[in-house]
Design a protein around this motif. Structure first.
Motif, PDB file in Angstrom:
ATOM      1  N   ASP A 233      26.382 -10.312   6.691  1.00 35.90           N
ATOM      2  CA  ASP A 233      26.351  -9.188   5.758  1.00 35.90           C
ATOM      3  C   ASP A 233      25.102  -9.362   4.902  1.00 35.90           C
ATOM      4  N   PRO A 234      24.111  -8.469   5.020  1.00 38.99           N
ATOM      5  CA  PRO A 234      22.845  -8.677   4.317  1.00 38.99           C
ATOM      6  C   PRO A 234      22.979  -8.800   2.804  1.00 38.99           C
ATOM      7  N   SER A 235      24.064  -8.287   2.247  1.00 42.62           N
ATOM      8  CA  SER A 235      24.253  -8.368   0.800  1.00 42.62           C
ATOM      9  C   SER A 235      24.919  -9.668   0.372  1.00 42.62           C
ATOM     10  N   GLY A 236      25.259 -10.522   1.334  1.00 41.79           N
ATOM     11  CA  GLY A 236      25.987 -11.746   1.023  1.00 41.79           C
ATOM     12  C   GLY A 236      25.082 -12.926   0.722  1.00 41.79           C
ATOM     13  N   ASN A 237      25.682 -14.117   0.763  1.00 40.49           N
ATOM     14  CA  ASN A 237      24.987 -15.376   0.497  1.00 40.49           C
ATOM     15  C   ASN A 237      25.455 -16.395   1.525  1.00 40.49           C
ATOM     16  N   ILE A 238      24.523 -16.977   2.252  1.00 41.81           N
ATOM     17  CA  ILE A 238      24.885 -17.864   3.357  1.00 41.81           C
ATOM     18  C   ILE A 238      25.770 -19.010   2.892  1.00 41.81           C
ATOM     19  N   LEU A 239      25.374 -19.699   1.829  1.00 41.01           N
ATOM     20  CA  LEU A 239      26.107 -20.887   1.389  1.00 41.01           C
ATOM     21  C   LEU A 239      27.460 -20.534   0.796  1.00 41.01           C
ATOM     22  N   GLU A 240      27.594 -19.354   0.224  1.00 39.68           N
ATOM     23  CA  GLU A 240      28.854 -18.957  -0.391  1.00 39.68           C
ATOM     24  C   GLU A 240      29.779 -18.231   0.586  1.00 39.68           C
ATOM     25  N   ASP A 241      29.203 -17.398   1.475  1.00 39.27           N
ATOM     26  CA  ASP A 241      30.019 -16.575   2.368  1.00 39.27           C
ATOM     27  C   ASP A 241      30.396 -17.285   3.668  1.00 39.27           C
ATOM     28  N   GLY A 242      29.593 -18.265   4.064  1.00 39.99           N
ATOM     29  CA  GLY A 242      29.892 -18.999   5.288  1.00 39.99           C
ATOM     30  C   GLY A 242      29.562 -18.254   6.557  1.00 39.99           C
ATOM     31  N   THR A 243      28.627 -17.295   6.494  1.00 44.66           N
ATOM     32  CA  THR A 243      28.149 -16.625   7.707  1.00 44.66           C
ATOM     33  C   THR A 243      26.642 -16.765   7.775  1.00 44.66           C
ATOM     34  N   ILE A 244      26.129 -16.815   9.000  1.00 47.37           N
ATOM     35  CA  ILE A 244      24.684 -16.963   9.175  1.00 47.37           C
ATOM     36  C   ILE A 244      24.264 -16.378  10.503  1.00 47.37           C
ATOM     37  N   LEU A 245      23.090 -15.790  10.522  1.00 42.73           N
ATOM     38  CA  LEU A 245      22.398 -15.489  11.769  1.00 42.73           C
ATOM     39  C   LEU A 245      20.936 -15.839  11.556  1.00 42.73           C
ATOM     40  N   CYS A 246      20.345 -16.458  12.553  1.00 44.23           N
ATOM     41  CA  CYS A 246      18.951 -16.878  12.442  1.00 44.23           C
ATOM     42  C   CYS A 246      18.294 -16.790  13.803  1.00 44.23           C
ATOM     43  N   ALA A 247      16.990 -16.591  13.786  1.00 40.82           N
ATOM     44  CA  ALA A 247      16.217 -16.470  15.020  1.00 40.82           C
ATOM     45  C   ALA A 247      14.743 -16.527  14.666  1.00 40.82           C
ATOM     46  N   ASN A 248      13.902 -16.530  15.695  1.00 41.24           N
ATOM     47  CA  ASN A 248      12.477 -16.415  15.424  1.00 41.24           C
ATOM     48  C   ASN A 248      12.175 -14.983  14.968  1.00 41.24           C
ATOM     49  N   GLU A 249      11.021 -14.813  14.355  1.00 37.55           N
ATOM     50  CA  GLU A 249      10.698 -13.513  13.764  1.00 37.55           C
ATOM     51  C   GLU A 249      10.606 -12.406  14.805  1.00 37.55           C
ATOM     52  N   ALA A 250      10.163 -12.743  16.016  1.00 33.55           N
ATOM     53  CA  ALA A 250       9.931 -11.727  17.039  1.00 33.55           C
ATOM     54  C   ALA A 250      11.214 -11.035  17.488  1.00 33.55           C
ATOM     55  N   ILE A 251      12.318 -11.775  17.530  1.00 30.63           N
ATOM     56  CA  ILE A 251      13.558 -11.164  18.020  1.00 30.63           C
ATOM     57  C   ILE A 251      14.616 -10.998  16.933  1.00 30.63           C
ATOM     58  N   PHE A 252      14.294 -11.405  15.705  1.00 35.27           N
ATOM     59  CA  PHE A 252      15.326 -11.409  14.671  1.00 35.27           C
ATOM     60  C   PHE A 252      15.965 -10.041  14.477  1.00 35.27           C
ATOM     61  N   ASP A 253      15.169  -9.004  14.343  1.00 36.87           N
ATOM     62  CA  ASP A 253      15.730  -7.681  14.074  1.00 36.87           C
ATOM     63  C   ASP A 253      16.604  -7.199  15.226  1.00 36.87           C
ATOM     64  N   GLN A 254      16.171  -7.452  16.456  1.00 39.61           N
ATOM     65  CA  GLN A 254      16.966  -7.051  17.626  1.00 39.61           C
ATOM     66  C   GLN A 254      18.297  -7.810  17.640  1.00 39.61           C
ATOM     67  N   PHE A 255      18.209  -9.101  17.428  1.00 44.47           N
ATOM     68  CA  PHE A 255      19.398  -9.954  17.428  1.00 44.47           C
ATOM     69  C   PHE A 255      20.351  -9.564  16.306  1.00 44.47           C
ATOM     70  N   ALA A 256      19.825  -9.365  15.111  1.00 45.30           N
ATOM     71  CA  ALA A 256      20.652  -8.987  13.970  1.00 45.30           C
ATOM     72  C   ALA A 256      21.358  -7.665  14.201  1.00 45.30           C
ATOM     73  N   LYS A 257      20.665  -6.728  14.831  1.00 47.83           N
ATOM     74  CA  LYS A 257      21.265  -5.414  15.105  1.00 47.83           C
ATOM     75  C   LYS A 257      22.475  -5.557  16.020  1.00 47.83           C
ATOM     76  N   VAL A 258      22.345  -6.429  17.029  1.00 48.13           N
ATOM     77  CA  VAL A 258      23.455  -6.648  17.960  1.00 48.13           C
ATOM     78  C   VAL A 258      24.650  -7.285  17.242  1.00 48.13           C
ATOM     79  N   ILE A 259      24.400  -8.339  16.481  1.00 49.38           N
ATOM     80  CA  ILE A 259      25.497  -9.063  15.823  1.00 49.38           C
ATOM     81  C   ILE A 259      26.134  -8.220  14.740  1.00 49.38           C
ATOM     82  N   ARG A 260      25.336  -7.452  14.035  1.00 47.33           N
ATOM     83  CA  ARG A 260      25.891  -6.615  12.960  1.00 47.33           C
ATOM     84  C   ARG A 260      26.510  -5.324  13.471  1.00 47.33           C
TER      85      ARG A 260
END
Length: 262
Positions: A233-260
């Motif tokens: 959830d882009p409005s959240g906080n990784i350390l507090e919410d316990g969710t994360i998605l990470c990738a290299n910059e080239a595919i991050f937006d594509q990957f994030a779109k799929v997971i979200r």
């Protein structure tokens, strides 16, 4: 590359805990054949490793706070600095005699992770980073992968087990992601998943239901290796919410779109 005094303390402590756990791991492999099984032994090994880490870090920096998986949080005299520790990430792998587990130690300053160490004793791989100083594995500089096509990319996740509220969502994630990528791996140690993204072994990682100690060290290692990391959830906080998605910059937006689910 020489690190700060704090980083050197973290590395020395992680290696000491690794030596102790490696001895315990050899014992666990023998316990596999016993009727009682290794469960109680592993619990003791986990707790003993955290005690070793806590004592070493608190002796070196007695005013810092301490947050670990096994014990209660210690509030330090210095409210701006806190150790965040997972003494044995990949406990189930350890329990089953599988050599894929690690010690994770992070240093938090004013709510931001400024240094992280992840040590895999079975492979003698030490992943580490400090803010602004890059990410390293042993003496080699780390960079995230350069892949730019989802179809060529391999991702990692941590699938829930038992009665988890996250299972339906994770299955939906997989249904969207698997047709679009080269594969998904589930190796059971979130700290190492993040380290592997930093090393370019995985192209991305996502998971829900985590704790701060699962991701704190890996978070800075990924970012210092050039990766992007956000909460699901882009409005959240990784350390507090316990969710994360990470990738290299080239595919991050594509990957994030799929997971979200976008």
């Amino acid at each position: 590359m020489a690190g700060s005094a704090n980083l050197n303390v973290m590395i020395k402590t992680a290696r000491a805990a690794g030596r102790q756990l490696a001895k315990d791991f050899r014992e666990v492999e023998q316990l596999q054949v016993s009727r009682k099984g290794p469960g109680d032994f592993v619990s003791r090994a986990d707790t003993a490793a955290e005690q070793l880490i806590r004592e070493a870090l608190m002796e070196a920096r007695p005013t810092y706070g301490f947050l670990g998986e096994e014990g209660e949080e210690t509030l330090g005299e210095d409210p701006t600095r806190r150790w965040v520790v997972d003494p044995l990430d990949g406990t189930t792998n350890f329990l089953h005699g599988m050599p894929h587990w690690a010690i994770s130690i992070a240093l938090e300053h004013k709510g931001q992770i400024v240094a992280g160490v992840i040590y895999d004793p079975a492979k003698d791989e030490l992943f580490w980073a400090e803010k602004g100083q890059g990410a390293w594995m042993n003496e080699s500089r780390l960079r995230v992968s350069a892949r730019s096509r989802m179809a060529d990319s391999v991702f990692a996740t941590g699938l829930p087990y038992g009665p988890s509220k996250h299972l339906p969502t994770e299955l939906q994630d997989l249904a969207r992601l698997l047709p679009a990528c080269a594969g998904v791996r589930r190796w059971g140690a979130a700290a190492l998943d993040l380290a592997y993204v930093a090393a370019g072994r995985y192209d991305g990682f996502w998971e829900r239901g985590l704790h701060a100690w699962d991701v704190a060290a890996g978070l800075i290692i990924v970012r210092e290796a050039g990766g992007l990391a956000e909460p699901i959830d882009p409005s959240g906080n990784i350390l507090e919410d316990g969710t994360i998605l990470c990738a290299n910059e080239a595919i991050f937006d594509q990957f994030a779109k799929v997971i979200r689910g976008g």
